[in-house]
Design a protein around this motif. Structure first.
Motif, short mmCIF file in Angstrom:
data_model
loop_
_atom_site.label_atom_id
_atom_site.label_comp_id
_atom_site.label_asym_id
_atom_site.label_seq_id
_atom_site.Cartn_x
_atom_site.Cartn_y
_atom_site.Cartn_z
N TYR A 173 -11.26 36.88 -12.87
CA TYR A 173 -12.09 36.86 -13.93
C TYR A 173 -11.49 37.97 -15.19
O TYR A 173 -11.39 37.93 -16.34
CB TYR A 173 -13.31 37.16 -13.79
N ARG A 174 -11.61 39.23 -14.58
CA ARG A 174 -11.36 40.38 -15.70
C ARG A 174 -9.89 40.13 -16.46
O ARG A 174 -9.94 40.49 -17.77
CB ARG A 174 -11.50 41.77 -14.83
N PRO A 175 -8.64 40.09 -15.69
CA PRO A 175 -7.73 39.76 -16.64
C PRO A 175 -7.63 38.77 -17.55
O PRO A 175 -7.22 38.78 -18.67
CB PRO A 175 -6.69 39.38 -15.24
N GLN A 176 -8.30 37.58 -17.32
CA GLN A 176 -8.57 36.55 -18.39
C GLN A 176 -9.53 37.06 -19.55
O GLN A 176 -9.19 36.95 -20.56
CB GLN A 176 -9.38 35.45 -17.72
N ALA A 177 -10.62 37.57 -19.07
CA ALA A 177 -11.57 38.22 -20.13
C ALA A 177 -10.60 39.33 -20.82
O ALA A 177 -11.05 39.33 -22.23
CB ALA A 177 -12.75 38.82 -19.43
N GLU A 178 -9.81 40.19 -20.41
CA GLU A 178 -9.16 41.36 -21.24
C GLU A 178 -8.11 40.67 -21.98
O GLU A 178 -8.00 40.65 -23.21
CB GLU A 178 -8.66 42.13 -20.16
N ALA A 179 -7.33 39.52 -21.74
CA ALA A 179 -6.31 38.73 -22.23
C ALA A 179 -7.05 38.05 -23.58
O ALA A 179 -6.26 38.38 -24.72
CB ALA A 179 -5.66 37.90 -21.45
N LEU A 180 -8.39 37.79 -23.39
CA LEU A 180 -9.02 37.21 -24.63
C LEU A 180 -9.20 38.24 -25.56
O LEU A 180 -9.34 37.98 -26.85
CB LEU A 180 -10.07 36.39 -23.79
N ALA A 207 -6.25 39.30 -27.38
CA ALA A 207 -5.84 38.09 -28.35
C ALA A 207 -6.56 37.98 -29.57
O ALA A 207 -6.09 37.84 -30.50
CB ALA A 207 -5.83 36.69 -27.57
N THR A 208 -7.87 38.32 -29.22
CA THR A 208 -8.54 38.31 -30.57
C THR A 208 -8.37 39.59 -31.49
O THR A 208 -8.50 39.60 -32.59
CB THR A 208 -10.20 38.51 -30.01
#
Ligand SMILES: [Zn+2]
Length: 196
Positions: free
Chosen positions: A182-189, A192-193
């Motif tokens: 979860y965290r790596p995905q949320a951080e990547a998002l 990216a923003t």
């Protein structure tokens, strides 16, 4: 019993359910729901206790979603009574692909209660927990027997171990999922923003 197959677990569990509900084991299939067989809360308690005794495991009181919501905090996995995409992703990661259709479209959290009472879901949960119950003593290789409470004792050298609870193992799984998935995905998002 670390090496039980899914069908061995199913057969044994079906016997427990049949005895408790006074029905024939042949009426029980992996797709059957315990409530559809007429199980009420007291029956569920009896089935839970008998399962713990016979498989030497310690079933969690909470569903994997309830534990996950405690770890993630509110509003991430469920919102306004419905599963979010993150919530669906977590459950799909935990539960096998055959169940993916359960999480199509809008999924109300209250409907999941029924899903968690599916015989096949119990069988997989039991099989998963049974992996952590040793049949052989780590010190001398002797046979492990049930001891007081949720403990096992070696019949040969007397070594005692405490079984890990389903709750504790669920929590551990959720924490690992949070850190690695979860965290790596949320951080990547977020990054990216930030770039755009
Ligand atoms: Zn021993």
């Amino acid at each position: 019993m670390p090496n039980m197959t899914e069908s061995e677990v199913f057969d044994k569990f079906a016997q427990i359910v049949a005895k408790s509900l006074r029905i024939e084991p042949s009426q029980i299939a992996p797709d059957t729901h315990l409530t559809d067989l007429g199980a009420e809360s007291l029956d569920l308690i009896e089935i839970t206790m008998e399962t713990e005794t016979q498989f030497h495991i310690f079933l969690p009181d909470k569903s994997i979603l309830e534990t996950a919501v405690e770890v993630f905090g509110p509003g991430i996995l469920e919102k306004d009574g419905y599963l979010t995409e993150d919530g669906k992703r977590l459950l799909l990661c935990r539960l096998p692909e055959a169940d993916a259709r359960t999480f199509d479209g809008e999924v109300a959290v209250k409907d999941l209660h029924h899903y968690f009472l599916r015989v096949g879901t119990w069988v997989r949960m039991i099989q998963g927990l049974a992996q952590y119950t040793p049949t052989e003593c780590a010190a001398c290789g002797g046979p492990m027997r049930t001891s007081m409470g949720f403990r096992m004792k070696c019949a040969q050298c007397g070594l005692e171990i405490t079984l890990r609870s389903g709750e504790e193992l669920n929590r551990e799984w959720v924490r690992e999922y949070y850190d690695k998935e979860y965290r790596p995905q949320a951080e990547a998002l977020i990054s990216a923003t930030a770039v755009h």
